[in-house]
Design an enzyme around this catalytic site. Structure first.
Site, PDB file in Angstrom:
ATOM      1  N   GLU A 247       0.979  -1.188   0.156  1.00  0.00           N
ATOM      2  CA  GLU A 247       0.113   0.146   0.048  1.00  0.00           C
ATOM      3  C   GLU A 247       0.940   1.197  -0.162  1.00  0.00           C
ATOM      4  OE1 GLU A 247      -0.871   3.262   1.766  1.00  0.00           O
ATOM      5  OE2 GLU A 247      -2.166   2.258   3.193  1.00  0.00           O
ATOM      6  N   CYS A 281      -2.567   8.226   4.478  1.00  0.00           N
ATOM      7  CA  CYS A 281      -2.392   7.970   3.106  1.00  0.00           C
ATOM      8  C   CYS A 281      -3.894   8.331   2.497  1.00  0.00           C
ATOM      9  CB  CYS A 281      -1.961   6.730   3.038  1.00  0.00           C
ATOM     10  SG  CYS A 281      -3.122   5.173   3.966  1.00  0.00           S
TER      11      CYS A 281
END
Length: 475
Positions: A247, A281
């Site tokens: 990720e 994020c």
């Protein structure tokens, strides 16, 4: 707080000859020193994880469940101690740190339950001669490199599915925030997790830890971090075939249409933007607001941002902590200054606080254009860039005009418009009218935001093989 931190390798707490300093972002002071892994520690961890996998993968799920749940219970029994360590190395407000810790425990409990429901379907044979069925089995040794923004959540995202699937792990938390993770690894010993199943090393020297990537013992490399770091790690790993689940960077667009519930949109966007000081994020980065509500949005968003109090730990009201270090704060201030020099306007914030600690005011900037670095790059700080759009703009194409595709948000009361946006936006998750994340929902990116998933049954599947078995039953 225990200032002596050790690595966990092969069921032993390991010190090292050298250490590196860990700073408290709220004060700028050194709070502890973490052990600096040496080459022999890396080899020991790989050998231990290989042995640990052989034991753990052969253990019945019911036995693994008992140990994993005991681990979760022990973590909760040490909750306040762990959160105190976490706050000291991250500068988080207490509620943010409590959420970070809570996700580790949640992941441990969720994935062991999900492992009981893993799908292993039977595939019909058109001639009726064979019984075909799928087998899911543990993949092997998992190496995880983790980010500093949510240290314990990130540990949970990786060891939760790994342990439930029957894999062993070698985890390297960020060198910026290794302390709470090391403490949690120590507690795994108390819970009776077998030697070699969880190994936790700390280091800020990638030339030392690179064998974790290149080893043929490593079957899955998983990571949470920047796209550049992910690409480099994957490149270094390709000494043989491995699985990857990474990720990486994000640059989330937000589209606020003219028919949006503006109060709801402002509250949701501002609160998510400044959560964890923007170091998230999935944080909203590029906020596109219809020109008819643009000025009103700026006024309301600025007011809500100004209600935040900059403070670590416990406190009254809505708190925002510091950025992780001075280097990151200077980088974000540079993005603001560059935007202003090119015509952008600061609606609120924009300055660092005097004194110790790496605080930066929650900042909203307007009159931004698509060429500015603050729009093109992931901000990863407490800055919201707001851009107007009109009915003549293809706003979804503009939202997609970026290399990243992790998360996106849309605010509209028009059902058709919302569903069209969800269909066309290129992102791993699209939230309509409210940001929502949970352990049962898959989390991961498209484009340059990564491959694979965290959370949900889809994450668990990445830690397991997919084997087809065919048995002749009728001649």
């Amino acid at each position: 707080m225990n200032a002596q931190y050790k690595m966990l390798i092969d069921g032993q707490l390991i010190s090292s000859k050298e250490t590196f300093a860990v700073l408290n972002p709220a004060t700028g002071e050194v709070v502890a020193h973490a052990p600096q892994a040496e080459p022999e520690h890396i080899e020991q961890a790989l050998v231990a994880a290989d042995k640990g996998f052989a034991l753990w993968s052969s253990m019945p799920l019911s036995q693994r469940e008992t140990l994993i749940l005991a681990y979760a219970d022990l973590l909760e029994a040490n909750k306040e101690d762990i959160i105190s360590i976490l706050i000291s190395e991250t500068g988080k407000p207490y509620d943010n740190a409590e959420y970070d810790f809570g996700m580790l425990v949640t992941c441990l409990r969720y994935f062991i339950e999900e492992a009981k429901r893993i799908e292993q379907p039977v595939i019909p044979d058109p001639d009726g001669r064979f019984l075909h069925y799928m087998r899911r089995q543990p993949l092997g040794v998992v190496v995880g490199y983790l980010a500093w923004n949510f240290p314990l959540l990130n540990v949970g995202y990786k060891i939760g599915p790994a342990l439930a699937a029957g894999c062993s792990t070698i985890i390297k938390p960020s060198q910026v925030t290794p302390l709470a993770s090391l403490r949690c690894a120590e507690i795994a010993l108390e819970a009776g997790i077998p030697s070699g199943v969880i190994n936790m090393i700390s280091s800020d020297q990638y030339n030392v830890t690179d064998p974790l990537l290149t080893s043929d013992k490593t079957k899955l490399f998983t990571m949470i971090g920047s796209t550049n770091a992910g690409v480099n790690c994957m490149k270094n790993s390709l000494t043989n075939l491995k699985h990857f689940s990474v990720e990486l960077g994000g640059n989330a667009p937000v589209v606020v249409y003219d028919d949006a519930d503006l109060d709801k949109a402002v509250q949701d966007i501002v609160d998510l933007k400044f959560a964890n000081s923007g170091q998230v994020c999935v944080s909203p980065n590029r906020c596109f607001v219809h020109e008819s509500v643009y000025l009103e949005f700026l006024t309301r968003a600025g007011k809500r941002a100004e209600e935040l109090t900059l403070q670590a730990g416990r406190g009254e009201g809505r708190l925002m902590g510091p950025m992780i270090n001075g280097k990151e704060r200077d980088r974000v201030i540079g993005l603001i200054e560059q935007a202003v020099s090119n015509g952008a306007k600061v609606i609120t914030g924009g300055d660092k606080l005097a004194g110790n600690g790496f605080y930066l005011q929650p900042t909203i900037i307007a009159d931004v254009d698509l060429t500015m670095s603050v729009v093109q790059e992931e901000i990863f700080g407490p800055v919201l860039a707001v851009l107007p759009f009109s009915d003549n703009d293809d706003i979804l194409a503009i939202a997609n005009d970026n290399e990243f595709g992790l998360a996106a948000y849309v605010y509209t009361t028009n059902l058709q418009r919302g569903l069209q946006a969800a269909e066309k936006i290129q992102a791993g998750s699209v939230c309509i009218n409210e940001a929502h994340y949970s352990v049962q929902l898959p989390h991961g990116g498209l484009k340059q935001s990564g491959v694979g998933k965290d959370c949900s049954k889809y994450s668990l599947e990445e830690y397991m093989t997919l084997k087809r078995v065919s048995v002749l039953v009728n001649e």
